[in-house]
Design a protein around this motif. Sequence first.
Motif, PDB file in Angstrom:
ATOM      1  N   ASP A 405       0.761  -1.222   0.031  1.00  0.00           N
ATOM      2  CA  ASP A 405       0.009  -0.051   0.228  1.00  0.00           C
ATOM      3  C   ASP A 405       0.959   1.403  -0.045  1.00  0.00           C
ATOM      4  O   ASP A 405       2.149   1.124   0.045  1.00  0.00           O
ATOM      5  N   GLY A 406       0.254   2.376   0.296  1.00  0.00           N
ATOM      6  CA  GLY A 406       1.270   3.744   0.238  1.00  0.00           C
ATOM      7  C   GLY A 406       1.959   3.786   1.330  1.00  0.00           C
ATOM      8  O   GLY A 406       3.063   4.364   1.145  1.00  0.00           O
ATOM      9  N   GLU A 410       5.815   4.562   0.751  1.00  0.00           N
ATOM     10  CA  GLU A 410       6.497   5.783   1.241  1.00  0.00           C
ATOM     11  C   GLU A 410       7.682   5.627   2.088  1.00  0.00           C
ATOM     12  O   GLU A 410       8.563   6.587   2.222  1.00  0.00           O
TER      13      GLU A 410
END
Length: 429
Positions: A405-406, A410
């Motif tokens: 996921d993000g 990140e």
Amino acid sequence: MKEIEITGIDSNFQREELKHFFGFKGGYLTELWQNIVHITSKNGFDSIGMATQSVLYGDSNLFASTSESNGNALMFVTTNRALKAINGSKFETPIALLDQIIPQLYHEAKEITGINQLNINFLYNALSSIDNALWLLYAAENSLSTFYDMIPFPYKSALSHQNKKIAIMFQIPYNMPISDIVKAAEEGYFVFKIKTGFPGSPEEMLRKDINRLTEIHQALNTKNTSQTPTGKLYYTMDANGRYPDKEMLFKYLDHARAIGAFEHILLYEEPFVEHNTENVSDMGILIAADESIHTEKDAYAKLNLGYGAFVLKGIAKTLSSTMKIANIAYQHQIPCICSDLTVNPILVEWNKNVAAAVAPFPGLEMGIIETNGDMNYKNWTAMKSRHPYPQAKWANAINGAFELDGHYFENGGGIFDVPSYYRNFFKQK
């Protein structure tokens, strides 16, 4: 990018015992050393890099010629020789620095091991902890915070994807009980990596490999999955360079056809001894190159021999060399997968970053990675607790895959967040 000057080096290691004898390349491991290095720069930055040593992977002849512990000690000495070589150096990218030191270090590694025909993978494995530390130092010096930011311009296109799902190759070693394989399928695993190349003569090896495929396929051929477009479970095979020639591999593949397993084979990794130069374009399946690719020249040679996929091993052969190989694969539009070295949980994330960044594997439309530390390390639970985000959804398998996921993208899976556990291996100066 900045010119970075190295002003301090240090090293340590941790022995991690395996649950059982772990077999591949016709040999068996009982432990794996975690090689850890600390590098500081003139500007006050520092980094810690790790690697899992595997002498059996690096040079099986060296592994067989001495004790397991001595082989590991020789690799650790090689790492320290490399650290000494880079201390005081200036560099702009880790790739440039490694290219500068490898020729002389290879000569020194031969002297350290006493083996003139040393496989250069031994040196790459010894350099992997240093390479990781250099990349983290490079990121810190240049204020880079994601894996994608860290990739230099010439390699960005090859490593520009963001696969949200990565299939996990569930490894099947020589002696794994069939019940464990069935359990893995029931837990959602849908890509199975079968270790071929059993110990023994070529004839014994082939007989055992054929028998093993038969019992595995009999156990799995009625299973299905929602994770693949066809609903099929898939197999990959890895002989780690044990087959002498195509004739013998054709016999294995003919048997796979006879029992209905052939249509489940995604690819076959590194089947042949390294000096084999037969063209493999007529094998009927993807043949992937792994150990035999050390340099860009090797990669081009394999393409000319009909190899249709590359196995990337940034956690064994350095991220620096892996970027070069991934770039050639991208330019020639052939798929890549990421193979394991039974690495620790943090190194799984280094490998996962690469698997997420290469193009999705055709037919699966996701990345592919192997990780088998959980089934092989005696202290895996403790090792996993040292992961910066051990409970994150993306750090744990879900139905045979990693779902990213993000948050994952990140922070690069936590590779920039070195836990205090590993910092404590080094004295404060």
